[in-house]
Design a protein around this motif. Sequence first.
Motif, PDB file in Angstrom:
ATOM      1  N   LYS A 596       1.880   0.312   2.250  1.00 51.20           N
ATOM      2  CA  LYS A 596       1.114   1.147   1.152  1.00 51.20           C
ATOM      3  C   LYS A 596       0.203   0.196   0.412  1.00 51.20           C
ATOM      4  O   LYS A 596      -1.068   0.225   0.170  1.00 51.20           O
ATOM      5  N   SER A 597       0.814  -1.173   0.128  1.00 51.73           N
ATOM      6  CA  SER A 597       0.143  -2.137  -0.662  1.00 51.73           C
ATOM      7  C   SER A 597      -1.035  -2.732   0.238  1.00 51.73           C
ATOM      8  O   SER A 597      -2.311  -2.763  -0.297  1.00 51.73           O
ATOM      9  N   ARG A 599      -2.712  -0.801   2.612  1.00 52.78           N
ATOM     10  CA  ARG A 599      -3.588   0.204   2.625  1.00 52.78           C
ATOM     11  C   ARG A 599      -4.527   0.502   1.260  1.00 52.78           C
ATOM     12  O   ARG A 599      -5.671   0.482   1.630  1.00 52.78           O
ATOM     13  N   GLN A 600      -3.839   0.185   0.218  1.00 51.21           N
ATOM     14  CA  GLN A 600      -4.522   0.324  -0.968  1.00 51.21           C
ATOM     15  C   GLN A 600      -5.558  -1.004  -1.172  1.00 51.21           C
ATOM     16  O   GLN A 600      -6.558  -0.730  -1.628  1.00 51.21           O
ATOM     17  N   ASP A 603      -8.436  -0.070   0.861  1.00 50.58           N
ATOM     18  CA  ASP A 603      -9.291   0.983   0.450  1.00 50.58           C
ATOM     19  C   ASP A 603     -10.027   0.720  -0.765  1.00 50.58           C
ATOM     20  O   ASP A 603     -10.643   1.401  -1.323  1.00 50.58           O
ATOM     21  N   ILE A 605      -8.282   0.152  -3.677  1.00 55.40           N
ATOM     22  CA  ILE A 605      -7.565   0.792  -4.803  1.00 55.40           C
ATOM     23  C   ILE A 605      -6.713  -0.143  -5.523  1.00 55.40           C
ATOM     24  O   ILE A 605      -5.909  -0.950  -5.052  1.00 55.40           O
ATOM     25  N   PHE A 607      -3.678  -1.857  -7.152  1.00 60.84           N
ATOM     26  CA  PHE A 607      -2.274  -1.605  -6.972  1.00 60.84           C
ATOM     27  C   PHE A 607      -1.501  -2.754  -7.843  1.00 60.84           C
ATOM     28  O   PHE A 607      -1.888  -3.836  -8.131  1.00 60.84           O
TER      29      PHE A 607
END
Length: 642
Positions: A596-597, A599-600, A603, A605, A607
């Motif tokens: 998830k980290s 991916r963020q 992207d 985003i 985090f």
Amino acid sequence: MEQQTTYYELFQRSLANPEAFWQQYADAVPWYTPPRRILSTDAGGLTRWFAGGRLNTCYAAVDYQVENGRADQPALVYDSPVTQTIRAYTYRQLQDEVSRLAGGLRSLGVGKGDRVVIYMPVVPEAVFAMLACARLGAVHSVVFGGFAPHELAIRIDDAQPKVVLSASCGIEVDRVIPYKPLLDAALRLASHHPSRCVILQRPMQPALLHAGQDTDWQALVHDAQPAGCVPVDATDPLYILYTSGTTGKPKGIVRDNGGHAVALRFSLDAIYDVKPGEVFWAASDVGWAVGHSYIVYGPLMHGCTSVLFEGKPVRTPDAGTFWRVVQDHRVKVLFAAPTAFRAIRKEDPEGQLKKKYDLSSLTYLFVAGERCDPSTFHWLTDLTGLPVIDHWWQTESGWPMVANMMGVEPVPPKPGSSARPVCGYDVQILDEDGNQLGPNQEGNVCVKLPLPPGCLPTLWNNTEGFRQAYLSRYPGYYLTGDGGYIDEDGYVFIMGRVDDVINVAGHRLSTGEMEEILAGHPAVAECAVMGIACDIRGQRPIGLVVLKDGVQIQEPQLESELVALIRERIGAVASFRSVAIVKRLPKTRSGKILRKSIRQMADGIAFTVPSTIDDPAILDEIRMVLQTRHIGLAFADTDTAI
């Protein structure tokens, strides 16, 4: 739909007394024998709808329409810009085609309860095949034409079909894809062997047929005696549709006959606000749940004209193709994935091509298959001036779970939201401990049981897997696998998957399966695959790999080999193109990779670095790799073309 009934009134009735609610809409289905019970549980305690009812889905979709004044109305319009073909079939012609193909299948020994795998392009014969199976009471399983042999073999082994229906080739924008070699390879890989393969020969690339194994489609139909409709129980399976599971083993979603018929009839009226005789176009593939529900069964059972489109939103011949189809066939409702409109926007950002066409018939634009980002929503709304309705559902549900119910009481849209729960779906947001969360609190999107008609009753030959995947996490609830929240106005916002299944242009794909494939390469010691944002497809997978000690291989060579492996095992639908070599993967102290980290980060985003991370410096190393390779929207990724 009832007049003067508000959404709230209808929705509350559907939850307070589901038996009475769905009994009313079941009356629209042409039953041979009406159901004895509306809602019940089977011996295993699972929900069943309309037990004791007898019907035939093909009869409801075809013969019933012929008998009730629609014989000469177009049922199916085939529009294929890739072959420059437009052909319409009336309900009477559709009945003839389907009954003769059903007779051909019957001559090959196919009967009630037998399985048939359909591995075909988007052509009328694929629709005939689905309906012919339903006519005989056989269970069909459609697999995307061109899907990789390994994936097709898995489905053949699980469904164990008596017959496989296929075509010699599929037609893409710039190439012909031979299907027969892929099918032959799958049959070599599979343990189960069907008794016969029926091949539709397309003139663009005919296939070599094998004596004793293959039958020519046209010859089979030419010699066949038409078959009638076989009554089946409402709880008997109509089809199996496979979707990726987090284990990498596809899950066979079962759709039953009775609940499916009632739910689709209800949805065409209540959600899509389309009436019998009007034109409905789901710009999808028959291999998707969308294709099953809203190219084939739903529109036909509702007495509509359904458009079957073989092509792409762009390059067939240009980004005006969708608008041309709407004009030529007087489409009222267009349903497509946001991916399609992102592709159109990329090639025609100002919408100049739309101005060439008369879209006066078009009333609604529905989007689903993945989240419709606000940018695409606003562009499409401004371009068309029409209601753009983002709605959310799954292969498992078979019809919308959250939508703006245009046939009941439309509400103002909120970009990023699919609007409100559809009748029958008690959608709730639960935290990790199963507590219901309040407005604007993000958690696990769940549906309180019972699920309404049309949803999966179980998985094919895997009831325990069904319980484990969907029912065990929160007793009394169906776990959708998506995260999201409900705002103070009751609007549902779906934010993405909470497991490792990603959504690539509407295809749900397992990153776990991709990791297994990458890990099989002799140079790879460890790997991680995650879905990152993509302007065109919504998400696309990237791979990070750690090399084995002492291995000497250049990154471009390894990337090429790994991309080829994914393409061979899963297919081009994975859109897997980016692999980067890293020294190590970021993990928690317990060994969990921080997908998830990553991916963020890709992207763009913001985090928070997890407190459980083993070494925070690793994330900085990953950031440098992604930036150097221009992987991810945050690092000016340009590798997102169709």
